[in-house]
Write a protein that holds these residues in place. Structure first.
Motif, PDB file in Angstrom:
ATOM      1  N   SER A 166       0.843  -1.198   0.000  1.00 54.00           N
ATOM      2  CA  SER A 166       0.000   0.000   0.000  1.00 54.00           C
ATOM      3  C   SER A 166       0.876   1.245   0.000  1.00 54.00           C
ATOM      4  CB  SER A 166      -0.885   0.005   1.244  1.00 54.00           C
ATOM      5  OG  SER A 166      -1.578   1.226   1.399  1.00 54.00           O
ATOM      6  N   LEU A 167       0.471   2.264  -0.761  1.00 53.80           N
ATOM      7  CA  LEU A 167       1.135   3.566  -0.758  1.00 53.80           C
ATOM      8  C   LEU A 167       0.076   4.658  -0.755  1.00 53.80           C
ATOM      9  CD1 LEU A 167       3.942   3.028  -3.441  1.00 53.80           C
ATOM     10  CD2 LEU A 167       4.255   3.142  -0.956  1.00 53.80           C
ATOM     11  N   LEU A 168       0.411   5.788  -0.145  1.00 48.17           N
ATOM     12  CA  LEU A 168      -0.503   6.928  -0.088  1.00 48.17           C
ATOM     13  C   LEU A 168       0.262   8.195  -0.436  1.00 48.17           C
ATOM     14  CD1 LEU A 168      -3.279   8.189   0.728  1.00 48.17           C
ATOM     15  CD2 LEU A 168      -2.355   8.400   3.044  1.00 48.17           C
ATOM     16  N   TRP A 169      -0.269   8.937  -1.412  1.00 45.33           N
ATOM     17  CA  TRP A 169       0.301  10.230  -1.780  1.00 45.33           C
ATOM     18  C   TRP A 169      -0.652  11.350  -1.391  1.00 45.33           C
ATOM     19  CZ3 TRP A 169       0.759   6.020  -5.073  1.00 45.33           C
ATOM     20  CH2 TRP A 169       2.061   5.655  -5.454  1.00 45.33           C
ATOM     21  N   ALA A 170      -0.093  12.478  -1.003  1.00 47.00           N
ATOM     22  CA  ALA A 170      -0.857  13.710  -0.807  1.00 47.00           C
ATOM     23  C   ALA A 170      -0.583  14.617  -1.995  1.00 47.00           C
ATOM     24  CB  ALA A 170      -0.454  14.397   0.492  1.00 47.00           C
ATOM     25  N   ARG A 171      -1.628  15.128  -2.609  1.00 49.29           N
ATOM     26  CA  ARG A 171      -1.443  16.058  -3.715  1.00 49.29           C
ATOM     27  C   ARG A 171      -0.913  17.381  -3.184  1.00 49.29           C
ATOM     28  NH1 ARG A 171      -4.847  14.809  -8.251  1.00 49.29           N
ATOM     29  NH2 ARG A 171      -4.257  16.830  -9.129  1.00 49.29           N
ATOM     30  N   THR A 172      -0.003  17.993  -3.920  1.00 56.24           N
ATOM     31  CA  THR A 172       0.535  19.300  -3.554  1.00 56.24           C
ATOM     32  C   THR A 172       0.077  20.404  -4.502  1.00 56.24           C
ATOM     33  OG1 THR A 172       2.567  18.820  -4.793  1.00 56.24           O
ATOM     34  CG2 THR A 172       2.572  18.324  -2.443  1.00 56.24           C
ATOM     35  N   ASP A 173      -0.563  20.018  -5.615  1.00 55.89           N
ATOM     36  CA  ASP A 173      -1.069  20.999  -6.561  1.00 55.89           C
ATOM     37  C   ASP A 173      -2.508  21.386  -6.268  1.00 55.89           C
ATOM     38  OD1 ASP A 173      -1.997  18.456  -7.248  1.00 55.89           O
ATOM     39  OD2 ASP A 173      -2.213  18.987  -9.366  1.00 55.89           O
ATOM     40  N   THR A 174      -3.209  20.555  -5.491  1.00 50.52           N
ATOM     41  CA  THR A 174      -4.603  20.796  -5.145  1.00 50.52           C
ATOM     42  C   THR A 174      -4.906  19.982  -3.898  1.00 50.52           C
ATOM     43  OG1 THR A 174      -6.884  20.797  -5.991  1.00 50.52           O
ATOM     44  CG2 THR A 174      -5.522  18.892  -6.536  1.00 50.52           C
ATOM     45  N   THR A 175      -6.121  20.090  -3.373  1.00 51.49           N
ATOM     46  CA  THR A 175      -6.530  19.246  -2.260  1.00 51.49           C
ATOM     47  C   THR A 175      -6.910  17.877  -2.801  1.00 51.49           C
ATOM     48  OG1 THR A 175      -7.342  21.150  -1.010  1.00 51.49           O
ATOM     49  CG2 THR A 175      -8.150  18.978  -0.358  1.00 51.49           C
ATOM     50  N   GLY A 176      -6.218  16.855  -2.347  1.00 53.29           N
ATOM     51  CA  GLY A 176      -6.514  15.523  -2.837  1.00 53.29           C
ATOM     52  C   GLY A 176      -5.485  14.523  -2.343  1.00 53.29           C
ATOM     53  N   THR A 177      -5.795  13.255  -2.513  1.00 49.83           N
ATOM     54  CA  THR A 177      -4.901  12.164  -2.147  1.00 49.83           C
ATOM     55  C   THR A 177      -4.985  11.078  -3.207  1.00 49.83           C
ATOM     56  OG1 THR A 177      -6.620  11.053  -0.847  1.00 49.83           O
ATOM     57  CG2 THR A 177      -5.147  12.557   0.339  1.00 49.83           C
ATOM     58  N   ASP A 178      -4.087  10.107  -3.094  1.00 51.48           N
ATOM     59  CA  ASP A 178      -4.118   8.941  -3.967  1.00 51.48           C
ATOM     60  C   ASP A 178      -3.634   7.754  -3.132  1.00 51.48           C
ATOM     61  OD1 ASP A 178      -4.056   7.040  -5.937  1.00 51.48           O
ATOM     62  OD2 ASP A 178      -2.582   8.045  -7.199  1.00 51.48           O
ATOM     63  N   HIS A 179      -4.531   6.829  -2.834  1.00 56.31           N
ATOM     64  CA  HIS A 179      -4.193   5.648  -2.036  1.00 56.31           C
ATOM     65  C   HIS A 179      -4.287   4.428  -2.941  1.00 56.31           C
ATOM     66  CE1 HIS A 179      -5.303   2.515   1.204  1.00 56.31           C
ATOM     67  NE2 HIS A 179      -3.989   2.608   1.105  1.00 56.31           N
TER      68      HIS A 179
END
Length: 211
Positions: free
Chosen positions: A7-20
């Motif tokens: 499992s990996l989780l990213w936080a977006r830095t260009d907008t509010t959002g995530t990607d799990h």
């Protein structure tokens, strides 16, 4: 449904959002991801990706849903040809217009032959997809400075429009790879397995503090 061991989780830095993403990379890549974001309107993207053992993309299933609308895409490659099937419920363009945002293109592609050279898929805003060419071409162990020019099957969000996109990946040595598309360039920081740790201007891994 099979469980996924990683499992990996990213936080977006260009907008509010995530990607799990949950994934299995023992024999190529099988992955399932959920990526909510708010730009240009709030939506939740869900995707299911599969590659062959050499990390060339075979199939992507995507759904994107917001208030009053839902779009779906199935993009698959067989015998060197891409095929796209789509579905839509509600009216994404009406939701975009209500938010003062430009209209979206149609989902899928009317010219799949334009994707003939693509072995990789790139889903907008999803750092996992940068790993496909990195692993397929062995870029972490490649000679620094050698540019690899590639054609991607690029999937826009939230429209799910599919376009051919020319991208360049250049290993920089160690675990860094330079990504370029048109005038945009970013030096990607990767982990030893080729997964993005930091993508300047887009996202960073939640298990790594901001630099």
């Amino acid at each position: 449904m099979a469980t996924m061991p990683k499992s990996l989780l990213w936080a977006r830095t260009d907008t509010t959002g995530t990607d799990h993403v949950l994934f299995d990379d023992r024999h190529g890549l099988t992955a399932r991801g959920v990526a909510p974001a708010v730009d240009p309107i709030p939506y939740t993207c869900r995707y299911d990706l599969a590659t062959d053992e050499n990390w060339a993309a075979l199939r992507l299933e995507v759904s994107v849903e917001g208030a009053g609308w839902l779009r779906t895409l199935r993009l698959e490659r067989a015998s060197g040809r891409w095929r796209a099937s789509t579905g839509e419920v509600g009216d994404l363009d009406a939701a975009l217009a209500a938010a003062g945002a430009p209209g979206a293109g149609l989902p899928g592609t009317e010219e799949p032959d334009r994707l003939e050279a693509a072995l990789d898929i790139d889903l907008y805003g999803a750092p996992l997809f940068n790993t496909l060419p990195v692993r397929r071409l062995g870029l972490l162990g490649a000679e620094p400075g050698q540019a690899h020019r590639l054609t991607m099957a690029f999937v826009r969000l939230p429209s799910l429009e599919v376009l051919p996109a020319e991208q360049v990946y250049t290993p920089l040595g160690g675990t860094s790879v330079r990504f370029a598309s048109g005038r945009f360039t970013a030096d990607l920081d990767l982990d030893p397995d080729g997964y993005v740790v930091r993508y300047p201007g887009l996202a960073r891994r939640a298990d790594h503090p901001p630099s």
